[in-house]
Design a protein around this motif. Structure first.
Motif, PDB file in Angstrom:
ATOM      1  N   GLY A 115       0.825  -1.194   0.000  1.00 22.07           N
ATOM      2  CA  GLY A 115       0.000   0.000   0.000  1.00 22.07           C
ATOM      3  C   GLY A 115       0.858   1.243   0.000  1.00 22.07           C
ATOM      4  N   VAL A 116       0.305   2.344   0.513  1.00 17.72           N
ATOM      5  CA  VAL A 116       1.027   3.611   0.555  1.00 17.72           C
ATOM      6  C   VAL A 116       1.271   4.017   2.000  1.00 17.72           C
ATOM      7  CG1 VAL A 116       0.058   4.340  -1.655  1.00 17.72           C
ATOM      8  CG2 VAL A 116      -1.071   5.014   0.468  1.00 17.72           C
ATOM      9  N   ARG A 117       2.074   5.060   2.146  1.00 19.15           N
ATOM     10  CA  ARG A 117       2.488   5.520   3.470  1.00 19.15           C
ATOM     11  C   ARG A 117       1.636   6.722   3.885  1.00 19.15           C
ATOM     12  NH1 ARG A 117       7.460   3.537   4.980  1.00 19.15           N
ATOM     13  NH2 ARG A 117       7.892   5.367   6.274  1.00 19.15           N
ATOM     14  N   LEU A 118       0.977   6.587   5.043  1.00 17.07           N
ATOM     15  CA  LEU A 118       0.094   7.625   5.566  1.00 17.07           C
ATOM     16  C   LEU A 118       0.713   8.262   6.797  1.00 17.07           C
ATOM     17  CD1 LEU A 118      -2.821   8.979   5.757  1.00 17.07           C
ATOM     18  CD2 LEU A 118      -3.371   7.092   7.314  1.00 17.07           C
ATOM     19  N   VAL A 119       0.662   9.586   6.869  1.00 19.37           N
ATOM     20  CA  VAL A 119       1.065  10.300   8.072  1.00 19.37           C
ATOM     21  C   VAL A 119      -0.141  11.059   8.604  1.00 19.37           C
ATOM     22  CG1 VAL A 119       1.877  12.354   6.815  1.00 19.37           C
ATOM     23  CG2 VAL A 119       2.770  11.860   9.106  1.00 19.37           C
ATOM     24  N   SER A 120      -0.318  11.043   9.918  1.00 20.50           N
ATOM     25  CA  SER A 120      -1.424  11.763  10.549  1.00 20.50           C
ATOM     26  C   SER A 120      -0.898  13.017  11.232  1.00 20.50           C
ATOM     27  CB  SER A 120      -2.135  10.873  11.570  1.00 20.50           C
ATOM     28  OG  SER A 120      -2.763   9.778  10.929  1.00 20.50           O
ATOM     29  N   SER A 121      -1.619  14.096  11.052  1.00 23.35           N
ATOM     30  CA  SER A 121      -1.245  15.388  11.601  1.00 23.35           C
ATOM     31  C   SER A 121      -2.326  15.850  12.581  1.00 23.35           C
ATOM     32  CB  SER A 121      -1.093  16.412  10.473  1.00 23.35           C
ATOM     33  OG  SER A 121      -0.966  17.730  10.970  1.00 23.35           O
ATOM     34  N   ASP A 122      -1.931  16.624  13.587  1.00 24.83           N
ATOM     35  CA  ASP A 122      -2.894  17.168  14.539  1.00 24.83           C
ATOM     36  C   ASP A 122      -3.669  18.346  13.971  1.00 24.83           C
ATOM     37  OD1 ASP A 122      -2.600  15.510  16.849  1.00 24.83           O
ATOM     38  OD2 ASP A 122      -0.642  16.426  17.204  1.00 24.83           O
ATOM     39  N   PHE A 123      -3.296  18.793  12.784  1.00 25.47           N
ATOM     40  CA  PHE A 123      -3.989  19.914  12.153  1.00 25.47           C
ATOM     41  C   PHE A 123      -4.064  19.653  10.648  1.00 25.47           C
ATOM     42  CE2 PHE A 123       0.507  20.771  12.651  1.00 25.47           C
ATOM     43  CZ  PHE A 123       0.909  21.096  11.368  1.00 25.47           C
ATOM     44  N   PRO A 124      -5.057  20.218   9.966  1.00 27.53           N
ATOM     45  CA  PRO A 124      -5.130  20.041   8.515  1.00 27.53           C
ATOM     46  C   PRO A 124      -3.899  20.649   7.836  1.00 27.53           C
ATOM     47  CG  PRO A 124      -7.203  20.883   9.387  1.00 27.53           C
ATOM     48  CD  PRO A 124      -6.196  20.988  10.494  1.00 27.53           C
ATOM     49  N   VAL A 125      -3.352  19.928   6.887  1.00 25.40           N
ATOM     50  CA  VAL A 125      -2.180  20.410   6.157  1.00 25.40           C
ATOM     51  C   VAL A 125      -2.651  20.981   4.826  1.00 25.40           C
ATOM     52  CG1 VAL A 125      -0.018  19.749   5.028  1.00 25.40           C
ATOM     53  CG2 VAL A 125      -0.616  18.780   7.263  1.00 25.40           C
ATOM     54  N   HIS A 126      -2.518  22.290   4.688  1.00 21.49           N
ATOM     55  CA  HIS A 126      -2.912  22.959   3.456  1.00 21.49           C
ATOM     56  C   HIS A 126      -1.925  24.063   3.079  1.00 21.49           C
ATOM     57  CE1 HIS A 126      -6.669  20.875   2.863  1.00 21.49           C
ATOM     58  NE2 HIS A 126      -7.034  21.132   4.095  1.00 21.49           N
ATOM     59  N   ASP A 127      -0.658  23.916   3.474  1.00 25.59           N
ATOM     60  CA  ASP A 127       0.336  24.904   3.090  1.00 25.59           C
ATOM     61  C   ASP A 127       1.536  24.193   2.481  1.00 25.59           C
ATOM     62  OD1 ASP A 127       2.760  24.917   5.222  1.00 25.59           O
ATOM     63  OD2 ASP A 127       0.874  24.372   6.209  1.00 25.59           O
ATOM     64  N   LEU A 128       2.227  24.866   1.582  1.00 25.08           N
ATOM     65  CA  LEU A 128       3.284  24.236   0.795  1.00 25.08           C
ATOM     66  C   LEU A 128       4.477  23.811   1.643  1.00 25.08           C
ATOM     67  CD1 LEU A 128       3.245  26.421  -2.448  1.00 25.08           C
ATOM     68  CD2 LEU A 128       2.318  24.136  -2.097  1.00 25.08           C
ATOM     69  N   ASP A 129       4.806  24.579   2.683  1.00 22.63           N
ATOM     70  CA  ASP A 129       5.967  24.224   3.514  1.00 22.63           C
ATOM     71  C   ASP A 129       5.779  22.861   4.163  1.00 22.63           C
ATOM     72  OD1 ASP A 129       7.269  26.540   2.869  1.00 22.63           O
ATOM     73  OD2 ASP A 129       6.678  27.623   4.676  1.00 22.63           O
ATOM     74  N   HIS A 130       4.617  22.646   4.786  1.00 24.22           N
ATOM     75  CA  HIS A 130       4.364  21.352   5.421  1.00 24.22           C
ATOM     76  C   HIS A 130       4.235  20.245   4.370  1.00 24.22           C
ATOM     77  CE1 HIS A 130       3.444  23.392   9.278  1.00 24.22           C
ATOM     78  NE2 HIS A 130       3.829  22.234   9.777  1.00 24.22           N
ATOM     79  N   ARG A 131       3.600  20.551   3.266  1.00 21.75           N
ATOM     80  CA  ARG A 131       3.455  19.546   2.202  1.00 21.75           C
ATOM     81  C   ARG A 131       4.821  19.077   1.710  1.00 21.75           C
ATOM     82  NH1 ARG A 131       2.446  18.933  -3.585  1.00 21.75           N
ATOM     83  NH2 ARG A 131       0.641  17.553  -3.900  1.00 21.75           N
ATOM     84  N   GLU A 132       5.716  20.011   1.454  1.00 22.60           N
ATOM     85  CA  GLU A 132       7.040  19.646   0.957  1.00 22.60           C
ATOM     86  C   GLU A 132       7.835  18.858   1.992  1.00 22.60           C
ATOM     87  OE1 GLU A 132       8.829  23.276  -0.284  1.00 22.60           O
ATOM     88  OE2 GLU A 132       7.520  23.495  -2.043  1.00 22.60           O
ATOM     89  N   GLU A 133       7.666  19.207   3.258  1.00 21.02           N
ATOM     90  CA  GLU A 133       8.359  18.467   4.312  1.00 21.02           C
ATOM     91  C   GLU A 133       7.850  17.031   4.405  1.00 21.02           C
ATOM     92  OE1 GLU A 133       8.662  18.347   9.197  1.00 21.02           O
ATOM     93  OE2 GLU A 133       7.774  20.092   8.216  1.00 21.02           O
ATOM     94  N   LEU A 134       6.543  16.866   4.398  1.00 19.61           N
ATOM     95  CA  LEU A 134       5.954  15.547   4.600  1.00 19.61           C
ATOM     96  C   LEU A 134       6.127  14.628   3.390  1.00 19.61           C
ATOM     97  CD1 LEU A 134       2.653  16.524   6.451  1.00 19.61           C
ATOM     98  CD2 LEU A 134       4.725  15.545   7.443  1.00 19.61           C
ATOM     99  N   GLN A 135       6.142  15.181   2.190  1.00 21.75           N
ATOM    100  CA  GLN A 135       6.204  14.337   1.005  1.00 21.75           C
ATOM    101  C   GLN A 135       7.554  13.638   0.845  1.00 21.75           C
ATOM    102  OE1 GLN A 135       7.407  17.536  -2.503  1.00 21.75           O
ATOM    103  NE2 GLN A 135       5.256  17.084  -2.176  1.00 21.75           N
ATOM    104  N   LYS A 136       8.538  14.014   1.643  1.00 23.13           N
ATOM    105  CA  LYS A 136       9.835  13.335   1.590  1.00 23.13           C
ATOM    106  C   LYS A 136       9.720  11.885   2.060  1.00 23.13           C
ATOM    107  CE  LYS A 136      12.304  17.654   2.584  1.00 23.13           C
ATOM    108  NZ  LYS A 136      13.110  18.393   3.606  1.00 23.13           N
ATOM    109  N   LYS A 137       8.778  11.610   2.966  1.00 27.04           N
ATOM    110  CA  LYS A 137       8.644  10.255   3.531  1.00 27.04           C
ATOM    111  C   LYS A 137       7.267   9.640   3.333  1.00 27.04           C
ATOM    112  CE  LYS A 137      10.080   9.282   7.605  1.00 27.04           C
ATOM    113  NZ  LYS A 137      10.289   9.306   9.082  1.00 27.04           N
ATOM    114  N   TRP A 138       6.264  10.468   3.010  1.00 34.40           N
ATOM    115  CA  TRP A 138       4.884   9.989   3.052  1.00 34.40           C
ATOM    116  C   TRP A 138       4.156  10.273   1.746  1.00 34.40           C
ATOM    117  CZ3 TRP A 138       4.509   7.247   7.371  1.00 34.40           C
ATOM    118  CH2 TRP A 138       5.340   7.593   8.454  1.00 34.40           C
ATOM    119  N   ASP A 139       3.065   9.527   1.534  1.00 36.32           N
ATOM    120  CA  ASP A 139       2.248   9.694   0.331  1.00 36.32           C
ATOM    121  C   ASP A 139       0.949  10.446   0.599  1.00 36.32           C
ATOM    122  OD1 ASP A 139       3.961   7.974  -1.390  1.00 36.32           O
ATOM    123  OD2 ASP A 139       3.293   6.402  -0.017  1.00 36.32           O
ATOM    124  N   LEU A 140       0.332  10.182   1.763  1.00 39.48           N
ATOM    125  CA  LEU A 140      -0.951  10.787   2.114  1.00 39.48           C
ATOM    126  C   LEU A 140      -0.892  11.355   3.523  1.00 39.48           C
ATOM    127  CD1 LEU A 140      -3.414   7.954   0.920  1.00 39.48           C
ATOM    128  CD2 LEU A 140      -2.817  10.033  -0.330  1.00 39.48           C
TER     129      LEU A 140
END
Length: 209
Positions: free
Chosen positions: A127-152
Motif C-alpha cells: 500500500g502507501v504511506r500515511l502520516v497523521s497530523s494534529d492539524f489540517p495540512v494545506h500549506d506548501l511548507d508542510h506539504r514539501e516536508e511531509l512528502q519526503k517520507k509519506w504519500d498521504l
C-alpha cells in the motif's frame, strides 16, 4: 464483528444509508462543521463509528468499542502529498506514522525520544504511506516536508492504528484522496462522491463477513 471507523458524518453518510445502519443509543459526538451527531450505528455485520476529528478522538473511539471487534477498518479521506494521486484515488495503507513538528536544531536524544513515543505502525503488506497530523495540512511548507517520507496525510489514521496495535486487534485502512494538501476546495466540491467511494469499500468489507 467489524468496526468501521470514519471521522465525520459526511464521510460515513452513504455507508450508513446503504447498510441501513441505525443509531445504537443516545450517545453523540461533536464534529466540527456538523454539530452533535450520533456516534455509533449498528448494522448486521458490525458497527459504524464516527470518531470526530483528530488522532486522540479516533484512539478513544477504538478503545471504547474494540472489545468485541474481530477487525477494525478505518475509512476516510486524505490529502495527497504528491501530484500523481488524483482526487478519488483509493489507496490501502501499508504504514502509518505521526507528524511530530520538530525544531531544526533538536538534539539526538530528544529526537530519539520523539521517535519512541510516536512509532510507525505497519497495517498491511502493501500500500502507501500515511502520516497523521494534529492539524489540517494545506500549506506548501508542510506539504514539501511531509512528502519526503509519506504519500498521504490525514488526522485520524494514527490514532486508530495506535489503539488497535496495543489492543491486539487486526486493523486495516483505506483512504480516498480528497485534496492535494494545499487547499480545501476539492474536498467541498467532491464531498458526495468521496462518501460514495468510501461506501463501496465498506460494503465490500461487510459482504465478506
Amino acid at each position: 464483528m467489524k468496526l468501521l471507523i470514519f471521522a465525520t458524518l459526511s464521510e460515513a453518510e452513504t455507508t450508513i444509508k446503504r447498510l441501513n445502519a441505525k443509531p445504537v443509543n443516545d450517545e453523540k459526538v461533536f464534529i466540527w462543521s456538523e454539530g452533535m451527531v450520533p456516534s455509533s450505528y449498528q448494522y448486521p455485520g458490525g458497527l459504524i463509528l464516527l470518531s470526530g476529528f483528530g488522532m486522540h478522538a479516533a484512539q478513544l473511539a477504538v478503545t471504547r468499542y474494540a472489545e468485541k471487534a474481530d477487525e477494525i477498518w478505518n475509512l476516510g479521506i486524505a490529502g495527497a502529498l504528491k501530484n500523481d494521486l488524483p482526487v478519488g484515488t483509493i489507496k490501502q495503507i501499508e504504514v502509518v506514522g505521526k507528524h511530530v513538528p520538530l525544531p531544526k536544531t533538536i538534539d539526538p536524544v530528544s529526537r530519539e525520544c520523539a521517535e519512541t513515543v510516536a512509532p510507525i505502525f505497519g497495517v498491511a503488506s502493501k500500500g502507501v504511506r500515511l502520516v497523521s497530523s494534529d492539524f489540517p495540512v494545506h500549506d506548501l511548507d508542510h506539504r514539501e516536508e511531509l512528502q519526503k517520507k509519506w504519500d498521504l496525510v490525514d488526522m485520524e489514521g494514527y490514532g486508530v492504528a495506535y489503539a488497535a496495535h496495543y489492543l491486539g486487534k487486526k486493523c486495516l485502512m483505506w483512504k480516498v484522496v480528497s485534496d492535494f494538501a494545499k487547499g480545501r476546495a476539492p474536498i467541498r466540491a467532491n464531498k458526495v462522491k468521496l462518501s460514495e467511494l468510501l461506501s463501496d469499500l465498506a460494503l465490500e468489507g461487510s459482504a465478506a463477513i
